[in-house]
Write an enzyme that holds these catalytic residues in place. Structure first.
Site, PDB file in Angstrom:
ATOM      1  N   SER A  46       0.803  -1.227   0.000  1.00 18.95           N
ATOM      2  CA  SER A  46       0.000   0.000   0.000  1.00 18.95           C
ATOM      3  C   SER A  46       0.831   1.270   0.000  1.00 18.95           C
ATOM      4  O   SER A  46       0.421   2.282  -0.561  1.00 18.95           O
ATOM      5  CB  SER A  46      -0.897   0.041   1.235  1.00 18.95           C
ATOM      6  OG  SER A  46      -1.876  -0.938   1.163  1.00 18.95           O
ATOM      7  N   ARG A  70       9.625   1.062   6.354  1.00 17.83           N
ATOM      8  CA  ARG A  70       8.299   1.647   6.090  1.00 17.83           C
ATOM      9  C   ARG A  70       7.763   2.348   7.332  1.00 17.83           C
ATOM     10  O   ARG A  70       7.895   1.858   8.457  1.00 17.83           O
ATOM     11  CB  ARG A  70       7.343   0.548   5.621  1.00 17.83           C
ATOM     12  CG  ARG A  70       5.923   1.034   5.451  1.00 17.83           C
ATOM     13  CD  ARG A  70       5.103   0.137   4.572  1.00 17.83           C
ATOM     14  NE  ARG A  70       3.700   0.207   4.912  1.00 17.83           N
ATOM     15  CZ  ARG A  70       2.739  -0.427   4.263  1.00 17.83           C
ATOM     16  NH1 ARG A  70       3.045  -1.193   3.221  1.00 17.83           N
ATOM     17  NH2 ARG A  70       1.490  -0.325   4.637  1.00 17.83           N
TER      18      ARG A  70
HETATM   19  C1  3PG Z   1       0.390  -4.308   6.657  1.00 19.14           C
HETATM   20  O1  3PG Z   1       1.098  -3.418   7.113  1.00 19.14           O
HETATM   21  O2  3PG Z   1      -0.765  -4.525   7.054  1.00 19.14           O
HETATM   22  C2  3PG Z   1       0.968  -5.214   5.601  1.00 19.14           C
HETATM   23  O3  3PG Z   1       2.301  -5.493   5.894  1.00 19.14           O
HETATM   24  C3  3PG Z   1       0.938  -4.540   4.272  1.00 19.14           C
HETATM   25  O4  3PG Z   1      -0.361  -4.120   3.951  1.00 19.14           O
HETATM   26  P1  3PG Z   1      -0.639  -2.770   3.187  1.00 19.14           P
HETATM   27  O5  3PG Z   1       0.566  -2.478   2.335  1.00 19.14           O
HETATM   28  O6  3PG Z   1      -1.836  -3.122   2.354  1.00 19.14           O
HETATM   29  O7  3PG Z   1      -0.918  -1.710   4.171  1.00 19.14           O
HETATM   30 CO    CO Z   2      -2.099  -5.147   2.833  1.00 25.19          CO
END
Ligand code: 3PG
Ligand code: CO
Length: 555
Positions: free
Chosen positions: A77, A282
């Site tokens: 995401s 992240r």
């Molecule tokens: C999360 O943080 O929930 C997953 O590692 C990645 O999900 P998302 O990229 O859809 O937020």
């Molecule tokens: Co996700």
């Protein structure tokens, strides 16, 4: 010189209401029983797909197309929304950390030199997600950092692990802990006092996001900083194996534990004079801990003891807040996003999702920037997510509420762009519960209908897309695409995202009849969407944006 003014589109008018819908975790894959989107009743998305072929297409949402190191990297995401909003492909955190480690530049930077000051007398603590998922962190980067830090004087190292099972298969945590333990024992052979000190499952310990539930961060603080947890073990492999078996929880939700010595004392609380690195690159699920570690004034939970430490993030997680103030690798500098351009050209914007994805359509969309560009022209609405549950329990989530807010915003006439994220396919897909994910996909499809109906009413335009795949494939497959079976003949559930492409569907009564997808773009990806949306608002995109997906033919 530089100007924010966008050129007029030669053929498309201004003033149309444009709905931009991001279905989180909604990829395109073969139709089989593990494709929850296929299994679910999704008449609206089906009709878009089976409608005019020049108004539905697939785009890439993974790998180098979204700035990840390789095409083996699934989408996520963060990078997906960055690409959608910024209209360009930036080398993302995963890649930037790889480069900094490979060149050794990570050790020359201000951040590393800052924490290094503690190596003589203090302990170096590494806290983060332990897996090779590549979404928030990567084990091989941690391994290199351990090696690099120990070669540069770290004598006492403690690793605080968060088990994954969400970006990787459930149960894989054991193997990752074994790998890490092996590395740490090699460091010990070299005379470095290196150990795992605490742990817990990422969704229950530390990695909450968007302030959905501070208790999650507190549980981590207690284990990592205070050295206190309900479970105590002599080593981490035993901890993970035992907790999985005895508490019947999966990797994502393991309860917090600490590693204790012979006398039962925690081996690695954080104390005055220590250095801490959070090794996730992240931001969304590390920024809350970063606040707890860095802020003198902090009232989200009782920290009990606030050690005087030197703290650095792997990256800076929030450029606006300058948080953390020290970091090992500079984040991508995403600037001049489509959101900023459009607002500066007078496009009034409404954005909405529920808590767990709210920052995706705002913070990530706007190039990792929190807040408004111009509060007189923007409104961002966050619908509180259910907290304390896994979303397979309530797979409809807040899709209806989000759609109703979007509908009201469209009908109000107060906005030119109404942008939402519908989280269901992703959040429920991550639980690995196939039946619930089918329900989730149906709920998302119903939400799309509400939004498209409103666009119909006001004579507007819609663009429906997704940030990456998830719900369209719920099983781990071999190279030829067959489901992988475990020792007992059971399928291995895929809780993670996928490498699949995602749809882009355009339409609405306000869309010029001559608009169609171009056929001359080589392998377009999510970054091509921003220019497309700018066109729908009557503008041409800046020259350095990835090209628009559409052309306008006279008919
Ligand atoms: C999360 O943080 O929930 C997953 O590692 C990645 O999900 P998302 O990229 O859809 O937020
Ligand atoms: Co996700």
């Amino acid at each position: 010189g530089f100007s924010w003014t966008l050129p007029d589109h030669p053929k498309l008018p201004k003033g149309k209401t444009v709905a931009v819908v991001v279905l989180d975790g909604w990829g395109e894959a073969n139709a089989d029983k593990y494709n929850c989107i296929h299994v679910a009743q999704t008449p609206v998305m089906d009709s878009l797909k089976n409608g005019a072929p020049e108004r539905w297409r697939l785009v890439k949402a993974h790998g180098t197309a979204v700035g990840l190191p390789s095409d083996d990297d699934m989408g996520n995401s963060e990078v997906g929304h960055n690409a959608l909003g910024a209209g360009r492909i930036y080398a993302q955190g995963a890649k930037l950390v790889d480069l900094a480690l490979a060149s050794g530049k990570i050790y020359d930077g201000e951040g590393f030199n800052y924490i290094k000051e503690c190596f003589d007398k203090g302990t170096l603590h590494l806290i983060g997600l332990l897996s090779d998922g590549g979404v928030h962190s990567r084990l091989d980067q941690v391994q290199l950092l351990l090696k690099g830090a120990s070669e540069r004087g770290a004598k006492r190292i403690r690793v605080h692990i968060l088990t994954d099972g969400r970006d990787v298969l459930d149960g894989s945590s054991v193997g990752f802990v074994e790998t890490l333990e092996n590395d740490l024992s090699q460091l010990r052979e070299k005379g470095i006092d290196a150990q795992i000190a605490s742990g817990g499952g990422r969704m229950y310990v530390t990695m909450d996001r968007y302030e959905n539930d501070w208790d999650v961060v507190k549980r981590g603080w207690d284990a990592q900083v205070l050295g206190e947890a309900p479970y105590k073990f002599k080593n981490a492999i035993e901890a993970v194996k035992t907790l999985r078996a005895e508490t019947k929880t999966n990797d994502q939700y393991l309860p917090p534990f600490v590693i204790v010595d012979e006398s039962g004392k925690s081996v690695g609380p954080v104390v005055d004079g220590d250095a801490v690195v959070t090794f996730n690159f992240r931001a969304d699920r590390m920024v809350m801990l970063a606040k707890a570690l860095e802020y003198a004034d902090f009232d989200k939970f009782d920290r009990v003891r606030v050690p005087k430490i030197r703290y650095a993030g792997m990256l800076q997680y929030d450029g606006e807040l300058k948080l953390p103030s020290r970091y090992l690798v500079s984040p991508p500098e995403i600037e001049r996003t489509s959101g900023e351009y459009l607002v500066k050209n007078g496009v009034r914007t409404f954005a909405c999702s529920e808590t767990v994805k709210f920052g995706h359509v705002t913070f990530f969309w706007n190039g990792n920037r929190s807040g408004y560009f111009d509060e007189t022209k923007e409104e961002y609405v966050e619908i509180p997510s259910d907290s304390g549950i896994t979303f397979n329990v309530k797979p409809n989530m807040k899709a209806l509420e989000i759609a109703e807010k979007a509908r009201d915003a469209i009908l109000s006439g107060k906005f030119d762009q109404v942008r939402v994220n519908l989280p269901n396919g992703d959040m429920v897909g991550h639980t690995g519960d196939i039946e619930a994910t089918v329900v989730a996909c149906k709920a998302a499809d119903e939400a799309v209908k509400i939004i498209l109906d409103a666009i119909e009413q006001v004579g507007g335009i819609y663009l429906v897309t997704a940030d990456h795949g998830n719900a369209e494939d719920m099983v781990k497959r071999n190279k030829s695409g067959q489901p992988l079976l475990d020792k007992n003949g059971a399928i291995q559930i895929l809780t993670s995202h996928t490498l699949q492409p995602v749809p882009v569907a355009i339409g609405g009564p306000g869309l010029h009849p001559g608009v169609r997808f171009r056929s001359d773009i080589q392998a377009p990806g999510l970054a091509n969407v921003a220019a497309t949306v700018m066109n729908f608002h009557g503008y041409e995109a800046p020259a350095d944006y990835e090209t628009t997906l559409i052309e306008v033919v006279d008919n």
